[in-house]
Design a protein around this motif. Structure first.
Motif, PDB file in Angstrom:
ATOM      1  N   PHE A 196      17.364 -65.812 -81.465  1.00  0.00           N
ATOM      2  CA  PHE A 196      18.454 -65.434 -82.294  1.00  0.00           C
ATOM      3  C   PHE A 196      17.817 -64.218 -83.300  1.00  0.00           C
ATOM      4  CE2 PHE A 196      19.272 -69.885 -81.376  1.00  0.00           C
ATOM      5  CZ  PHE A 196      20.578 -69.726 -80.621  1.00  0.00           C
ATOM      6  N   ASN A 197      18.499 -63.971 -84.387  1.00  0.00           N
ATOM      7  CA  ASN A 197      18.129 -62.840 -85.181  1.00  0.00           C
ATOM      8  C   ASN A 197      17.411 -63.389 -86.578  1.00  0.00           C
ATOM      9  OD1 ASN A 197      19.434 -60.586 -83.428  1.00  0.00           O
ATOM     10  ND2 ASN A 197      21.257 -61.973 -83.825  1.00  0.00           N
ATOM     11  N   SER A 198      17.913 -64.468 -87.175  1.00  0.00           N
ATOM     12  CA  SER A 198      17.618 -64.768 -88.559  1.00  0.00           C
ATOM     13  C   SER A 198      17.080 -66.123 -88.448  1.00  0.00           C
ATOM     14  CB  SER A 198      18.356 -64.585 -89.354  1.00  0.00           C
ATOM     15  OG  SER A 198      19.402 -65.234 -89.394  1.00  0.00           O
ATOM     16  N   GLY A 199      16.101 -66.658 -89.551  1.00  0.00           N
ATOM     17  CA  GLY A 199      16.035 -67.903 -89.908  1.00  0.00           C
ATOM     18  C   GLY A 199      17.306 -68.855 -89.912  1.00  0.00           C
ATOM     19  N   ALA A 200      18.388 -68.311 -90.785  1.00  0.00           N
ATOM     20  CA  ALA A 200      19.612 -69.170 -90.960  1.00  0.00           C
ATOM     21  C   ALA A 200      20.357 -69.285 -89.668  1.00  0.00           C
ATOM     22  CB  ALA A 200      20.363 -68.303 -91.870  1.00  0.00           C
ATOM     23  N   TYR A 251      15.448 -75.459 -98.665  1.00  0.00           N
ATOM     24  CA  TYR A 251      16.280 -74.043 -98.480  1.00  0.00           C
ATOM     25  C   TYR A 251      16.187 -73.841 -96.933  1.00  0.00           C
ATOM     26  CZ  TYR A 251      17.433 -69.086 -98.430  1.00  0.00           C
ATOM     27  OH  TYR A 251      17.760 -68.051 -97.978  1.00  0.00           O
ATOM     28  N   HIS A 252      17.381 -73.590 -96.553  1.00  0.00           N
ATOM     29  CA  HIS A 252      17.424 -73.401 -95.068  1.00  0.00           C
ATOM     30  C   HIS A 252      18.464 -72.306 -94.754  1.00  0.00           C
ATOM     31  CE1 HIS A 252      15.753 -77.084 -93.856  1.00  0.00           C
ATOM     32  NE2 HIS A 252      16.587 -78.020 -94.808  1.00  0.00           N
ATOM     33  N   ALA A 283      12.491 -79.435 -87.218  1.00  0.00           N
ATOM     34  CA  ALA A 283      11.483 -78.944 -88.231  1.00  0.00           C
ATOM     35  C   ALA A 283      11.712 -77.617 -88.445  1.00  0.00           C
ATOM     36  CB  ALA A 283       9.980 -79.213 -87.815  1.00  0.00           C
ATOM     37  N   ASP A 284      12.164 -77.350 -89.672  1.00  0.00           N
ATOM     38  CA  ASP A 284      12.408 -75.903 -89.972  1.00  0.00           C
ATOM     39  C   ASP A 284      10.891 -75.070 -90.218  1.00  0.00           C
ATOM     40  OD1 ASP A 284      12.886 -73.551 -91.365  1.00  0.00           O
ATOM     41  OD2 ASP A 284      14.888 -74.228 -92.514  1.00  0.00           O
ATOM     42  N   GLU A 285      10.523 -74.444 -89.224  1.00  0.00           N
ATOM     43  CA  GLU A 285       9.369 -73.856 -89.498  1.00  0.00           C
ATOM     44  C   GLU A 285       9.230 -72.251 -89.840  1.00  0.00           C
ATOM     45  OE1 GLU A 285       5.708 -74.593 -89.047  1.00  0.00           O
ATOM     46  OE2 GLU A 285       5.877 -76.725 -88.049  1.00  0.00           O
ATOM     47  N   VAL A 286      10.528 -71.820 -90.400  1.00  0.00           N
ATOM     48  CA  VAL A 286      10.842 -70.518 -90.566  1.00  0.00           C
ATOM     49  C   VAL A 286       9.720 -69.906 -91.492  1.00  0.00           C
ATOM     50  CG1 VAL A 286      12.268 -68.985 -91.501  1.00  0.00           C
ATOM     51  CG2 VAL A 286      13.359 -70.793 -90.011  1.00  0.00           C
ATOM     52  N   GLN A 287       9.413 -70.524 -92.613  1.00  0.00           N
ATOM     53  CA  GLN A 287       8.335 -69.955 -93.445  1.00  0.00           C
ATOM     54  C   GLN A 287       6.935 -70.381 -93.040  1.00  0.00           C
ATOM     55  OE1 GLN A 287       7.893 -68.923 -98.130  1.00  0.00           O
ATOM     56  NE2 GLN A 287       9.956 -69.693 -97.550  1.00  0.00           N
ATOM     57  N   THR A 288       6.753 -71.479 -92.463  1.00  0.00           N
ATOM     58  CA  THR A 288       5.508 -72.041 -92.262  1.00  0.00           C
ATOM     59  C   THR A 288       4.954 -71.814 -91.017  1.00  0.00           C
ATOM     60  OG1 THR A 288       6.640 -74.236 -91.412  1.00  0.00           O
ATOM     61  CG2 THR A 288       5.688 -74.087 -93.726  1.00  0.00           C
ATOM     62  N   GLY A 289       5.745 -71.053 -89.932  1.00  0.00           N
ATOM     63  CA  GLY A 289       5.303 -71.034 -88.718  1.00  0.00           C
ATOM     64  C   GLY A 289       4.143 -69.649 -88.655  1.00  0.00           C
ATOM     65  N   PHE A 290       3.727 -70.006 -87.212  1.00  0.00           N
ATOM     66  CA  PHE A 290       3.151 -68.828 -86.866  1.00  0.00           C
ATOM     67  C   PHE A 290       1.767 -68.287 -87.790  1.00  0.00           C
ATOM     68  CE2 PHE A 290       7.061 -68.335 -84.993  1.00  0.00           C
ATOM     69  CZ  PHE A 290       6.852 -68.139 -83.584  1.00  0.00           C
ATOM     70  N   GLY A 291       0.682 -69.354 -87.796  1.00  0.00           N
ATOM     71  CA  GLY A 291      -0.461 -69.450 -88.490  1.00  0.00           C
ATOM     72  C   GLY A 291      -0.456 -69.287 -90.040  1.00  0.00           C
ATOM     73  N   PRO A 320      13.453 -58.179 -86.654  1.00  0.00           N
ATOM     74  CA  PRO A 320      14.553 -59.421 -86.816  1.00  0.00           C
ATOM     75  C   PRO A 320      14.447 -60.228 -85.357  1.00  0.00           C
ATOM     76  CG  PRO A 320      15.641 -57.439 -87.333  1.00  0.00           C
ATOM     77  CD  PRO A 320      14.418 -57.062 -86.765  1.00  0.00           C
ATOM     78  N   LEU A 321      13.914 -61.414 -85.611  1.00  0.00           N
ATOM     79  CA  LEU A 321      13.837 -62.448 -84.393  1.00  0.00           C
ATOM     80  C   LEU A 321      13.833 -63.748 -85.047  1.00  0.00           C
ATOM     81  CD1 LEU A 321      13.834 -62.329 -81.311  1.00  0.00           C
ATOM     82  CD2 LEU A 321      11.333 -62.561 -81.370  1.00  0.00           C
ATOM     83  N   SER A 322      14.388 -64.797 -84.325  1.00  0.00           N
ATOM     84  CA  SER A 322      14.271 -66.151 -84.644  1.00  0.00           C
ATOM     85  C   SER A 322      14.421 -67.020 -83.239  1.00  0.00           C
ATOM     86  CB  SER A 322      15.306 -66.396 -85.551  1.00  0.00           C
ATOM     87  OG  SER A 322      16.534 -66.434 -85.253  1.00  0.00           O
ATOM     88  N   ALA A 323      14.130 -68.223 -83.353  1.00  0.00           N
ATOM     89  CA  ALA A 323      14.139 -69.024 -82.142  1.00  0.00           C
ATOM     90  C   ALA A 323      14.359 -70.634 -82.551  1.00  0.00           C
ATOM     91  CB  ALA A 323      12.978 -68.960 -81.498  1.00  0.00           C
ATOM     92  N   VAL A 324      14.911 -71.193 -81.813  1.00  0.00           N
ATOM     93  CA  VAL A 324      14.997 -72.674 -81.539  1.00  0.00           C
ATOM     94  C   VAL A 324      14.272 -73.031 -80.245  1.00  0.00           C
ATOM     95  CG1 VAL A 324      16.349 -74.807 -81.537  1.00  0.00           C
ATOM     96  CG2 VAL A 324      17.186 -72.853 -82.718  1.00  0.00           C
TER      97      VAL A 324
END
Length: 446
Positions: free
Chosen positions: A123-127, A153-154, A261-269, A298-302
């Protein structure tokens, strides 16, 4: 990296005259609902430095809110984006698919915790990722209720505002919100420990408190998913006590509830592991990622267990721009940089340096109530001297003074009293030390 010199330099006051001109234009052209942290306009950025339109060079301890984790304009990303843009910029994956989307999904399936078969959707964004994770969980379970946590916060869309705990500035005046959203107490070691030391230190005990709410107020038979940030972001960089996340996951598995798990801010190292869940050794059913995934595009994923992610009907998931090929090219280059350049280890080095220096500041100044975080995701909770009462005013003044001195810092926390640090993993020790020196001087002045 560009030839941008990696040093702090103030040639004007912050903001300078050109930034003031642009701020006036912003005032007449851009919605007043858009706030800005820094009163300067960026001209270019690289490594640990942002240069503004007046020629001031600022030390970047924000990374665009945890986005430019491998540094702004990272060389592999710049090259990959240019090459992909020259080939094609968009076809829509749902119309004529392309390899780049598939390659990103393959990497996510490989990198995220969990040894079983996995699937990903982009997708495009964390939300957007969070919304779709909830859709997937509801489709898979046939249930509707979703539980989020205190201080969570989500996102800023209607459903993710409902999941978010803090009213101002995220929710106030924007309701009514999506129904069937419930809230449970988080493990917040610093504040829990002020009331009950055992509760503050024992994650399993804190999980029992949360599970009691799940059982009594919602009931597992009605609950599609539990969603949680392994380390909370906007809520104040809260790291739950050890055992909290595994106990929650175990309850979810026993009760046919999807653990997101919402790893939007914590992901990728960012936390010194590719994903923060790895610190607790847990394997979520679904993981939401964004921010650091593509170094600013802009990119996001599940990503998650195949049988869950495959549950929605064909064409039930998607979006015009989801998995845009240029963003996918950036993501592939970002993942390559993280793995090839040893940036997980670099995140752990940054944690050691920052916690050591901030710990020494804390020992000399009781206004630093708590120093916490993992990797390059570190925070200080500020309190009124001699108490544990949150001090949002000190936090605001400290951030403003740091900004004026050429250091980009961000604030967060339910009480507005947390100073958070999200430096790019490519920042030098010298710049980090200088930024912390500035912070120490500002604290002393205040």
């Amino acid at each position: 990296m560009t030839d941008l010199e990696q040093s702090r330099l103030l040639v004007t006051e912050i903001p300078g005259p050109r930034s003031l001109e642009l701020a006036a234009r912003k005032h007449t052209a851009v919605s007043a609902g858009i706030g800005t942290t820094m009163p300067v306009f960026c001209a270019r950025a690289a490594g640990g430095i942002i240069e503004d339109v007046d020629g001031n060079r600022l030390i970047d301890l924000g990374s665009g809110i945890a986005v430019t984790t491998i540094g702004n304009a990272a060389p592999r990303v710049v090259e990959a984006v240019g090459a992909q843009a020259a080939r094609f910029t968009h076809t829509c994956f749902m119309v004529t698919p392309y390899e780049e989307y598939v390659a990103v999904a393959e990497h996510l399936n490989r990198l995220t915790p969990g040894s079983g078969e996995k699937r990903s959707v982009l997708f495009n964004s964390g939300a957007e990722a969070v919304e779709n994770a909830v859709k997937i969980a509801r489709s898979y379970t046939g249930k509707q209720a979703v539980v989020a946590f205190d201080h969570a916060y989500h996102g800023r869309t209607n459903l993710t505002m409902a999941l978010t705990a803090k009213s101002m500035p995220y929710k106030s005046g924007f309701g009514p919100f999506a129904p069937e959203i419930y809230r449970a107490p988080l493990s917040y070691p610093y504040r829990d420990g002020l009331v009950d030391k055992e509760l503050g230190a024992n994650g399993e005990l804190a999980a029992e408190r949360a599970i009691d709410v799940l059982d009594k107020q919602i009931g597992a038979a009605n609950l599609a998913a539990v969603i949680i940030e392994p380390i909370q972001g906007e809520g104040g960089f809260i790291v739950p006590a050890p055992g909290f996340l595994p106990a929650l996951l175990a309850w979810c598995r026993d009760n046919d509830v999807v653990f997101i798990a919402d790893e939007v801010q914590t992901g990728f190292g960012r936390t010194g592991a590719m994903f923060a869940c790895e610190h607790e050794g847990i394997e979520p059913d679904l993981i939401c990622t964004a921010k650091g995934i593509a170094d600013g595009l802009p990119l996001s994923a599940v990503t998650g267990r195949a049988e869950i992610v495959d549950a929605p009907h064909v064409s039930g998931l998607g979006g015009t721009y989801g998995g845009n090929p240029v963003a996918c090219a950036a993501a592939l280059a970002t993942i390559e940089t993280l793995e090839r350049d040893g940036l997980l280890e670099r995140a752990r080095q940054i944690e050691t340096l920052m916690k050591d220096r901030l710990g020494r500041l804390q020992a000399d100044d009781d206004r630093l109530g708590d120093v916490r975080g993992r990797g390059a995701m570190i925070a200080v909770e500020l309190v009124k001297t001699g108490t544990a009462e949150p001090d949002p005013e000190l936090t605001k003044k400290l951030a403003a003074a740091a900004h004026a001195a050429g250091v980009v810092v961000l604030t967060c926390g339910t009480y507005g009293n947390v100073l958070r640090f999200l430096p790019p993993l490519t920042i030098s020790d010298e710049l980090l030390i200088e930024a912390l020196d500035v912070l120490a001087l500002v604290l002393a002045d205040l």
